[in-house]
Write a protein that holds these residues in place. Structure first.
Motif, mmCIF file in Angstrom:
data_model
loop_
_atom_site.group_PDB
_atom_site.id
_atom_site.type_symbol
_atom_site.label_atom_id
_atom_site.label_comp_id
_atom_site.label_asym_id
_atom_site.label_seq_id
_atom_site.Cartn_x
_atom_site.Cartn_y
_atom_site.Cartn_z
ATOM 1 N N VAL A 55 -30.674 -5.357 37.711
ATOM 2 C CA VAL A 55 -29.303 -5.426 37.188
ATOM 3 C C VAL A 55 -29.045 -6.758 36.516
ATOM 4 C CG1 VAL A 55 -26.867 -5.516 37.835
ATOM 5 C CG2 VAL A 55 -28.339 -3.755 38.798
ATOM 6 N N GLN A 56 -29.470 -7.836 37.174
ATOM 7 C CA GLN A 56 -29.264 -9.167 36.609
ATOM 8 C C GLN A 56 -30.039 -9.359 35.310
ATOM 9 O OE1 GLN A 56 -26.444 -9.870 38.476
ATOM 10 N NE2 GLN A 56 -27.097 -11.915 37.967
ATOM 11 N N ALA A 57 -31.261 -8.795 35.281
ATOM 12 C CA ALA A 57 -32.086 -8.936 34.079
ATOM 13 C C ALA A 57 -31.474 -8.197 32.903
ATOM 14 C CB ALA A 57 -33.501 -8.410 34.347
ATOM 15 N N ASN A 58 -30.820 -7.060 33.210
ATOM 16 C CA ASN A 58 -30.216 -6.262 32.139
ATOM 17 C C ASN A 58 -28.787 -6.672 31.828
ATOM 18 O OD1 ASN A 58 -32.469 -4.601 31.692
ATOM 19 N ND2 ASN A 58 -31.948 -3.325 33.449
ATOM 20 N N LYS A 59 -28.249 -7.586 32.634
ATOM 21 C CA LYS A 59 -26.874 -8.033 32.412
ATOM 22 C C LYS A 59 -26.828 -8.900 31.152
ATOM 23 C CE LYS A 59 -23.120 -10.474 34.767
ATOM 24 N NZ LYS A 59 -22.731 -11.214 36.001
ATOM 25 N N PRO A 60 -25.910 -8.634 30.232
ATOM 26 C CA PRO A 60 -25.858 -9.435 29.003
ATOM 27 C C PRO A 60 -25.476 -10.877 29.287
ATOM 28 C CG PRO A 60 -23.932 -8.014 29.180
ATOM 29 C CD PRO A 60 -24.876 -7.607 30.270
ATOM 30 N N ASP A 61 -26.056 -11.777 28.540
ATOM 31 C CA ASP A 61 -25.682 -13.179 28.687
ATOM 32 C C ASP A 61 -25.589 -13.804 27.305
ATOM 33 O OD1 ASP A 61 -28.285 -13.333 27.866
ATOM 34 O OD2 ASP A 61 -29.026 -14.468 29.574
ATOM 35 N N GLY A 62 -25.127 -15.050 27.242
ATOM 36 C CA GLY A 62 -25.045 -15.742 25.977
ATOM 37 C C GLY A 62 -24.229 -14.987 24.955
ATOM 38 N N TRP A 63 -24.781 -14.816 23.764
ATOM 39 C CA TRP A 63 -24.059 -14.175 22.658
ATOM 40 C C TRP A 63 -23.931 -12.672 22.835
ATOM 41 C CZ3 TRP A 63 -21.028 -16.852 19.670
ATOM 42 C CH2 TRP A 63 -21.237 -18.242 19.599
ATOM 43 N N ASP A 64 -24.816 -12.063 23.645
ATOM 44 C CA ASP A 64 -24.640 -10.644 23.964
ATOM 45 C C ASP A 64 -23.386 -10.464 24.818
ATOM 46 O OD1 ASP A 64 -26.877 -9.781 22.593
ATOM 47 O OD2 ASP A 64 -28.210 -10.069 24.309
ATOM 48 N N ALA A 65 -23.200 -11.379 25.769
ATOM 49 C CA ALA A 65 -22.010 -11.330 26.618
ATOM 50 C C ALA A 65 -20.757 -11.619 25.805
ATOM 51 C CB ALA A 65 -22.137 -12.320 27.766
ATOM 52 N N ALA A 66 -20.869 -12.525 24.840
ATOM 53 C CA ALA A 66 -19.711 -12.879 24.009
ATOM 54 C C ALA A 66 -19.214 -11.675 23.221
ATOM 55 C CB ALA A 66 -20.080 -14.015 23.059
ATOM 56 N N GLN A 67 -20.132 -10.780 22.873
ATOM 57 C CA GLN A 67 -19.752 -9.598 22.100
ATOM 58 C C GLN A 67 -18.733 -8.748 22.862
ATOM 59 O OE1 GLN A 67 -21.232 -8.868 18.824
ATOM 60 N NE2 GLN A 67 -19.337 -7.693 18.852
ATOM 61 N N ASP A 68 -18.869 -8.727 24.193
ATOM 62 C CA ASP A 68 -17.976 -7.908 25.018
ATOM 63 C C ASP A 68 -16.874 -8.720 25.682
ATOM 64 O OD1 ASP A 68 -19.510 -5.606 24.488
ATOM 65 O OD2 ASP A 68 -20.938 -6.151 26.060
ATOM 66 N N ALA A 69 -16.837 -10.010 25.393
ATOM 67 C CA ALA A 69 -15.846 -10.886 26.029
ATOM 68 C C ALA A 69 -14.455 -10.681 25.427
ATOM 69 C CB ALA A 69 -16.269 -12.343 25.877
#
Length: 274
Positions: A55-69
């Motif tokens: 789950v953690q590995a597939n969790k978006p981070d950085g700019w991928d996370a920003a897309q959904d922020a």
């Protein structure tokens, strides 16, 4: 000892042995049950750990996370997504739209050569300036510096329009602008270092926190999408691109932005008369 007593003793001994064997069997069964239970718990723990890791590995981070922020709009912006950034005097009748990518070497050359002339026209009220940030270089020359610098520009804009303009000038300066292939703007500390050359941003904790937390990361992505949409609408792809009344402002004998103060002044004066 009589035979009777001897037989009784043997019987008693066998009974004690039987009882002891039963007790040992019960203890062994209990140990097996405990081992099995612990094994199951261990397997479940391992499975849970693996599941958590996946789950953690597939969790978006950085700019991928920003897309959904959640979108946070800087102060001094307007429009649905806060991507309308208009600077200058309300009395100015026309607006010069400037499209620039922070990593773009041509934008840096334009700002270094013509930037002061552009700023003077703004201060004199000849026109307003609408800034539209682009991030396409991050795709062409892999990196994140265009997005990261644009997010930092959002943090500067949140301080004041003046801070935004001065910070943009600093980012494009010969002192701080890196080569296109060197993604220096990906580093928050470097962006803060550049900001410390601007009075309104020097040691500004609120600005620095916004840069480090990526407060305006989502805004930078949405701004980049605006550049893409406008490029399709007005038929351009690169930066710097200048528009007034929906038409490109170009240098003499060129389809690109004017790269000298004289060419810029000539082209702008002609556009203002239309």
């Amino acid at each position: 000892m009589s035979k009777r007593n001897s037989q009784t003793a043997k019987t008693a001994a066998r009974e004690r042995l039987r009882i002891e064997r039963e007790r040992e069997a019960k203890r062994a069964k209990t140990r097996r049950q405990i081992i099995v239970a612990c094994s199951i718990v261990g397997v479940l723990a391992i499975a849970g750990g693996i599941g958590y890791a996946v789950v953690q590995a597939n969790k978006p981070d950085g700019w991928d996370a920003a897309q959904d922020a959640k979108l946070v709009k800087p102060a001094n912006t307007s429009g649905k997504d806060g991507t309308t950034v208009v600077l200058g005097k309300d009395s100015a009748k026309k607006t010069l739209v400037m499209y620039e990518d922070p990593r773009c070497p041509a934008c840096a050359a334009f700002e270094q050569a013509v930037g002061s002339t552009v700023d003077k026209g703004l201060e004199d009220g000849k026109y307003k300036i609408q800034f539209v940030g682009a991030t396409f270089i991050d795709n062409n020359v892999p990196g994140v510096g265009s997005k990261n610098a644009l997010s930092a520009l959002g943090a500067a804009l949140n301080v004041s329009p003046e801070a935004f303009l001065e910070y943009k000038t600093a980012l494009y300066s010969t002192k701080y602008h890196p080569s296109e292939t060197e993604d220096k703007f990906k580093d928050d500390d470097y962006l803060i270092k550049v900001a410390n050359s601007v009075d309104a941003l020097k040691d500004n904790k609120k600005f620095q926190t916004a840069v480090k937390k990526g407060t305006y990361d989502k805004w930078a992505l949405v701004m980049g999408e605006k550049f893409d949409a406008d490029g399709k609408k007005y038929k351009f792809q690169g930066t710097p691109t200048l528009l007034m009344d929906g038409k490109k402002i170009t240098g003499s004998n060129s389809d690109s932005a004017p790269m000298t103060p004289q060419d810029f002044t000539t082209a702008i004066d002609a556009a203002l008369k239309k």
